[in-house]
Design a protein around this motif. Structure first.
Motif, PDB file in Angstrom:
ATOM      1  N   ALA A  27       1.071  -1.182  -0.052  1.00 48.05           N
ATOM      2  CA  ALA A  27      -0.200   0.014  -0.171  1.00 48.05           C
ATOM      3  C   ALA A  27       1.040   1.262  -0.111  1.00 48.05           C
ATOM      4  CB  ALA A  27      -0.951  -0.164   1.322  1.00 48.05           C
ATOM      5  N   THR A  58      -3.162   4.647  -1.871  1.00 48.42           N
ATOM      6  CA  THR A  58      -3.940   5.425  -1.066  1.00 48.42           C
ATOM      7  C   THR A  58      -4.059   6.710  -1.334  1.00 48.42           C
ATOM      8  OG1 THR A  58      -1.830   5.655   0.064  1.00 48.42           O
ATOM      9  CG2 THR A  58      -2.760   3.413   0.644  1.00 48.42           C
ATOM     10  N   PRO A  59      -4.935   7.517  -0.377  1.00 51.50           N
ATOM     11  CA  PRO A  59      -4.791   8.825  -0.423  1.00 51.50           C
ATOM     12  C   PRO A  59      -3.499   9.321   0.125  1.00 51.50           C
ATOM     13  CG  PRO A  59      -6.816   7.956   0.827  1.00 51.50           C
ATOM     14  CD  PRO A  59      -5.750   6.769   0.636  1.00 51.50           C
ATOM     15  N   SER A  61      -1.779  10.465   2.693  1.00 54.86           N
ATOM     16  CA  SER A  61      -2.384  10.199   4.217  1.00 54.86           C
ATOM     17  C   SER A  61      -1.271   9.499   4.816  1.00 54.86           C
ATOM     18  CB  SER A  61      -3.678   9.774   4.220  1.00 54.86           C
ATOM     19  OG  SER A  61      -4.710  10.409   3.385  1.00 54.86           O
ATOM     20  N   GLU A  62       0.105  10.001   5.038  1.00 59.55           N
ATOM     21  CA  GLU A  62       1.068   9.300   5.564  1.00 59.55           C
ATOM     22  C   GLU A  62       0.835   8.524   6.926  1.00 59.55           C
ATOM     23  OE1 GLU A  62       1.503  12.032   4.027  1.00 59.55           O
ATOM     24  OE2 GLU A  62       2.861  11.342   2.167  1.00 59.55           O
ATOM     25  N   ALA A  63      -0.078   9.276   7.704  1.00 64.23           N
ATOM     26  CA  ALA A  63      -0.195   8.558   9.225  1.00 64.23           C
ATOM     27  C   ALA A  63      -1.350   7.510   8.685  1.00 64.23           C
ATOM     28  CB  ALA A  63      -0.689   9.570  10.061  1.00 64.23           C
ATOM     29  N   ALA A  64      -1.904   7.628   8.013  1.00 66.44           N
ATOM     30  CA  ALA A  64      -2.964   6.453   7.653  1.00 66.44           C
ATOM     31  C   ALA A  64      -2.349   5.339   7.141  1.00 66.44           C
ATOM     32  CB  ALA A  64      -4.341   6.917   6.882  1.00 66.44           C
ATOM     33  N   GLY A  67      -0.602   3.704   9.704  1.00 68.65           N
ATOM     34  CA  GLY A  67      -1.529   3.028  10.909  1.00 68.65           C
ATOM     35  C   GLY A  67      -2.056   2.006  10.369  1.00 68.65           C
ATOM     36  N   LEU A  68      -2.296   1.754   9.121  1.00 71.47           N
ATOM     37  CA  LEU A  68      -2.721   0.622   8.279  1.00 71.47           C
ATOM     38  C   LEU A  68      -1.892  -0.426   8.430  1.00 71.47           C
ATOM     39  CD1 LEU A  68      -4.726  -0.453   5.848  1.00 71.47           C
ATOM     40  CD2 LEU A  68      -3.189   0.285   4.179  1.00 71.47           C
ATOM     41  N   VAL A  70       0.424  -0.858  11.031  1.00 68.43           N
ATOM     42  CA  VAL A  70       0.550  -1.440  12.092  1.00 68.43           C
ATOM     43  C   VAL A  70      -0.802  -2.373  12.645  1.00 68.43           C
ATOM     44  CG1 VAL A  70       0.329  -0.475  14.573  1.00 68.43           C
ATOM     45  CG2 VAL A  70       1.838   0.611  12.961  1.00 68.43           C
ATOM     46  N   GLY A  71      -2.023  -1.758  12.147  1.00 69.93           N
ATOM     47  CA  GLY A  71      -3.107  -2.559  12.491  1.00 69.93           C
ATOM     48  C   GLY A  71      -3.262  -3.872  11.760  1.00 69.93           C
ATOM     49  N   ASP A  94       4.420   9.049  13.917  1.00 68.87           N
ATOM     50  CA  ASP A  94       3.899   8.782  15.177  1.00 68.87           C
ATOM     51  C   ASP A  94       3.647   7.148  15.131  1.00 68.87           C
ATOM     52  OD1 ASP A  94       2.326   9.002  17.681  1.00 68.87           O
ATOM     53  OD2 ASP A  94       0.538   8.590  16.390  1.00 68.87           O
ATOM     54  N   MET A  95       3.074   6.820  14.061  1.00 66.26           N
ATOM     55  CA  MET A  95       2.276   5.462  13.861  1.00 66.26           C
ATOM     56  C   MET A  95       3.720   4.444  13.894  1.00 66.26           C
ATOM     57  SD  MET A  95      -0.639   4.749  13.963  1.00 66.26           S
ATOM     58  CE  MET A  95      -1.389   5.816  14.923  1.00 66.26           C
ATOM     59  N   ASN A  98       5.647   5.652  17.769  1.00 67.47           N
ATOM     60  CA  ASN A  98       5.359   5.508  18.961  1.00 67.47           C
ATOM     61  C   ASN A  98       4.353   4.142  19.049  1.00 67.47           C
ATOM     62  OD1 ASN A  98       5.924   7.700  20.592  1.00 67.47           O
ATOM     63  ND2 ASN A  98       4.593   8.822  19.164  1.00 67.47           N
ATOM     64  N   HIS A  99       4.148   3.491  17.749  1.00 71.19           N
ATOM     65  CA  HIS A  99       3.138   2.401  17.730  1.00 71.19           C
ATOM     66  C   HIS A  99       3.977   1.403  17.231  1.00 71.19           C
ATOM     67  CE1 HIS A  99       0.520   6.030  18.392  1.00 71.19           C
ATOM     68  NE2 HIS A  99      -0.199   5.212  19.106  1.00 71.19           N
TER      69      HIS A  99
ATOM     70  N   PRO B 122      -5.774   5.666  12.972  1.00 74.80           N
ATOM     71  CA  PRO B 122      -5.165   4.822  11.929  1.00 74.80           C
ATOM     72  C   PRO B 122      -4.995   3.493  12.330  1.00 74.80           C
ATOM     73  CG  PRO B 122      -4.017   6.967  12.491  1.00 74.80           C
ATOM     74  CD  PRO B 122      -5.092   6.800  13.659  1.00 74.80           C
ATOM     75  N   ILE B 123      -4.820   2.914  13.271  1.00 73.29           N
ATOM     76  CA  ILE B 123      -4.492   1.536  13.825  1.00 73.29           C
ATOM     77  C   ILE B 123      -5.779   0.788  13.499  1.00 73.29           C
ATOM     78  CG2 ILE B 123      -4.115  -0.253  15.547  1.00 73.29           C
ATOM     79  CD1 ILE B 123      -2.077   1.917  16.714  1.00 73.29           C
ATOM     80  N   VAL B 125      -8.032   1.249  11.576  1.00 76.99           N
ATOM     81  CA  VAL B 125      -8.344   1.387  10.280  1.00 76.99           C
ATOM     82  C   VAL B 125      -7.350   0.284   9.470  1.00 76.99           C
ATOM     83  CG1 VAL B 125      -7.404   2.309   7.632  1.00 76.99           C
ATOM     84  CG2 VAL B 125      -9.001   3.786   9.536  1.00 76.99           C
ATOM     85  N   GLY B 126      -6.325  -0.087   9.932  1.00 78.22           N
ATOM     86  CA  GLY B 126      -5.489  -1.098   9.612  1.00 78.22           C
ATOM     87  C   GLY B 126      -5.902  -2.393  10.315  1.00 78.22           C
ATOM     88  N   ARG B 127      -6.456  -2.456  11.400  1.00 80.38           N
ATOM     89  CA  ARG B 127      -7.305  -3.873  11.815  1.00 80.38           C
ATOM     90  C   ARG B 127      -8.446  -3.912  11.051  1.00 80.38           C
ATOM     91  NH1 ARG B 127      -7.857  -7.800  13.185  1.00 80.38           N
ATOM     92  NH2 ARG B 127      -7.246  -8.983  15.066  1.00 80.38           N
ATOM     93  N   GLU B 156      -7.415  11.718   8.487  1.00 78.72           N
ATOM     94  CA  GLU B 156      -6.847  10.579   7.596  1.00 78.72           C
ATOM     95  C   GLU B 156      -7.515   9.256   7.535  1.00 78.72           C
ATOM     96  OE1 GLU B 156      -2.564  10.368   7.217  1.00 78.72           O
ATOM     97  OE2 GLU B 156      -2.174  12.552   7.434  1.00 78.72           O
ATOM     98  N   ASN B 159     -11.399   9.220   6.273  1.00 75.33           N
ATOM     99  CA  ASN B 159     -11.454   9.458   4.945  1.00 75.33           C
ATOM    100  C   ASN B 159     -10.707   8.127   4.244  1.00 75.33           C
ATOM    101  OD1 ASN B 159     -11.423  10.947   2.254  1.00 75.33           O
ATOM    102  ND2 ASN B 159      -9.282  10.204   2.262  1.00 75.33           N
ATOM    103  N   LEU B 160      -9.803   7.412   4.913  1.00 71.51           N
ATOM    104  CA  LEU B 160      -9.280   6.146   4.135  1.00 71.51           C
ATOM    105  C   LEU B 160     -10.555   5.039   4.496  1.00 71.51           C
ATOM    106  CD1 LEU B 160      -7.284   4.787   2.446  1.00 71.51           C
ATOM    107  CD2 LEU B 160      -5.855   4.139   4.786  1.00 71.51           C
ATOM    108  N   TRP B 164     -12.326   3.024   1.373  1.00 72.02           N
ATOM    109  CA  TRP B 164     -12.356   1.559   1.346  1.00 72.02           C
ATOM    110  C   TRP B 164     -13.771   0.769   1.944  1.00 72.02           C
ATOM    111  CZ3 TRP B 164      -6.424   0.702   2.653  1.00 72.02           C
ATOM    112  CH2 TRP B 164      -5.924   1.180   1.464  1.00 72.02           C
TER     113      TRP B 164
END
Lengths: 325, 320
Positions: A27, A58-59, A61-64, A67-68, A70-71, A94-95, A98-99, B122-123, B125-127, B156, B159-160, B164
């Protein structure tokens, strides 16, 4: 043996790993449909091969994006996300800091985050300091992350495959200057371990520890020094963290002299860390003061003569070598 | 849609447990050296976590924030292991690495508690992406506060997730305060739920002190997500009866305001209804209260009696 630029080598690694493991997806901004229609770029052709379900544009959106990763990694997928240019690491930081780096520790080892953040880096394109800024030392300062910066196409391929299979978050930094330099890459499948430096040239008089875009200038400087009777050993670090102290120290033990060369700026750069390790654990090996050959403490300028002034080159290394040999 | 009686009783139980848990921590954290770090409680906000988690299945995931105790207890986390972790003991759910603030309980699908405001979004969203990628029949709930709605990560992530059509509920627990700033001092728009429209997702405003309303909104949003309808932003309007943390003197919160909201306490609001409609008797309610008290007492004893980790354990669990 096939000859590939680093982008093509990365592309092969991604293709092979995506075929091997359905949990791998990629992504980022333009990893599918890109403004660069160029076979030398890392994600060219992957959308056509794997489809939009696994190649996710993706858009902006670097944080997203981070985060995508990480999750999804916590859930057991193996995301490989792209940050378009190294300075945009700040928007994702941050993602990552910190994460990605801390959540395993905070879980007491219950969770793991097998993700890769690919970052395109390097000066030399006249793009200026908001597109060219080597921040590897920032990432290396975060326990929980592995930081990889290959210098050859073959290592990029083998190390990216290892990074994808690694259960830890890996920051994988590619020098864009190497995308356009075809280098030999084995045809058969292979993995290159993380955390292991590689001696790219043997020498007896001087150890040069370097990585990424600086390996080329270091190798050509070593050729020239050899003509003057100075044999430099070139240690391609490849991985910043975990740091392969053993290879560095045994090389310095053999040669008695050390230069660390990187493109990033000097103050707080990773050369300082390597110097400190050698001072603490290999002081008695040193026959002369060590040297750093780095970018000066300035943002990377855009104008070609200014940018050339910024980027360390073989002449800088030769000069430093002659000072201590 | 009618709420099953069993769900109502379950929600009352998790609210009672959360309240007893918080009340005990109010006292424990005053004792010097007993509990390290900041103590952040959700007293008075129990309807949010209890209502949302009652609408979830075990396979659903929650990602939660610094005010997490009620969310985690409602999701089924073991009170003993939570309390031991809050005491920073070796037997805690995270071996003393997280303390009260970052409790991670992956075994009940509550894998991340992050205290970086806005970090949950954001996390989550990933999960939720992983659930969609694997075509799971499960969703992710992302808890955050009104303060986090002003972080860039909110924008962010929403929106994402909308783009999706990810199976996620963005659950804003609007307790009227972000640190010392009252809502009007940090946000112009009156209802945060209205921001949902800007991302192309439904926004729902709920009385956050009405656990049945929270449950119904979460159940509907979950159903929509499972049917491929994408994310929902739910704004639960509630109130932070205690300070940001327990050392906060709350000098900026009007006493009348605190008192008015204490009177809107979600627990009697449900228990009175259940008793007056004879779903449960007063004695049964008392029994539920003493069971919750006993669980908390046992948890405290377990935490008190547990050892601290050995210092060298600090070096473990950084890498796999």
């Amino acid at each position: 043996m096939q000859k590939l630029g680093m982008g093509q080598a990365v592309n092969q690694a991604l293709r092979e790993e995506m075929h091997r493991d359905p949990n791998v997806f990629i992504a980022g901004e333009g990893v599918g449909v890109s403004i660069h229609v160029n076979p030398m770029f890392p994600t060219t052709g992957l959308l056509e091969e794997f489809g939009p379900g696994r190649v996710k544009d993706t858009p902006v959106s670097e944080a997203a994006i981070a985060g995508l990763a990480v999750g999804a990694a916590e859930a057991g997928l193996r995301p490989v996300v792209e940050i378009m240019f190294n300075p945009f690491f700040t928007l994702a930081s941050d993602m990552i800091v910190n994460h990605a780096a801390k959540l395993r520790y905070l879980s007491g080892g219950k969770s793991s985050f097998p993700l890769v953040v690919r970052i395109k880096s390097g000066a030399g394109f006249g793009a200026g300091c908001q597109h060219s800024h080597n921040l590897e030392a920032w990432a290396a300062h975060c326990p929980g992350l592995k930081v990889v910066m290959p210098s050859t196409s073959a290592d990029a391929k083998g190390m990216l495959k290892s990074a994808i299979r690694d259960d830890n978050p890996v920051i994988f930094i590619e020098h864009m200057g190497l995308y356009f330099a075809p280098m030999p890459v084995p045809e058969e499948e292979y993995l290159t371990p993380l955390g292991k430096a590689d001696i790219k040239r043997q020498g007896s008089d001087l150890t040069v520890v370097t990585w990424s875009g600086m390996l080329g200038p270091a190798m050509s400087a070593a050729q020239k020094l050899s003509q003057e009777g100075i044999e430099a050993e070139i240690v391609d670090l490849r991985t910043l963290t975990p740091l392969d102290k053993e290879t560095i120290l045994s090389s310095v033990k053999k040669t008695g002299r050390l230069i660390v060369m990187h493109e990033a700026t000097r103050t707080g750069g990773f050369a300082g860390e390597i110097a400190a390790v050698v001072m603490e654990e290999g002081f008695s090996y040193l026959k002369a003061p060590l040297r750093r050959v780095t970018g000066p403490d300035i943002p990377v300028p855009a104008s070609p003569p200014l940018e050339r002034f910024y980027i360390p080159g073989e002449e800088d290394l030769i000069k430093a070598a002659k000072e201590i040999v | 849609m009618e709420i099953p009686t069993q769900k109502k009783i379950e929600m009352l139980e998790t609210m009672l447990l959360s309240r007893k848990f918080s009340d005990s921590l109010v006292e424990l954290c005053k004792i010097q050296g007993k509990i390290p770090g900041m103590m952040i409680l959700s007293t008075g906000q129990e309807a949010v976590g209890s209502g949302v988690c009652a609408a979830l299945e075990p396979g659903d995931v929650i990602i939660t924030n610094h005010r997490s105790h009620n969310h985690l207890l409602s999701k089924g986390a073991d009170p003993k292991e939570l309390m031991a972790e809050i005491f920073c003991k070796k037997t805690g759910c995270n071996k003393g690495k997280s303390g009260t603030l970052h409790l991670a309980v992956p075994e009940v699908n509550a894998p991340c508690t992050t205290t970086v405001v806005g970090g949950t979004l954001p996390i989550a969203v990933g999960r939720a992406f992983a659930q969609q990628y694997r075509e799971e029949s499960a969703i992710t709930v992302c808890f955050f506060g009104d303060g986090a709605a002003n972080e860039g990560s909110f924008h962010e992530a929403l929106n994402l997730a909308a783009l999706w059509q990810l199976p996620v509920i963005f659950l804003c627990e609007n307790n009227l305060y972000a640190g010392a700033q009252r809502y009007e001092e940090h946000t112009r728009v009156i209802d945060l739920a209205k921001r949902a429209g800007a991302y192309g997702m439904p926004g729902v405003i709920v009385d956050g002190n009405d656990v049945q309303a929270v449950y119904a909104a979460a159940r509907d949003a979950r159903q929509r997500a499972l049917e491929g309808g994408g994310p929902t932003l739910i704004e639960c309007k509630t109130y932070r009866c205690r300070g940001h943390g327990e050392t906060d003197p709350q000098h900026y919160q009007p006493r009348d305001e605190i008192k008015q909201w204490q009177e809107k306490c979600p627990i009697p609001r449900l228990s009175d209804e259940l008793v007056s409609s004879r779903v449960i008797s007063s004695e049964e309610l008392k029994g539920m209260e003493s069971r919750a008290e006993k669980i908390v007492e046992d948890a405290i004893r377990f935490a008190e009696e547990s050892p601290y980790p050995e210092p060298h354990e600090a070096l473990e669990d950084v890498y796999v």
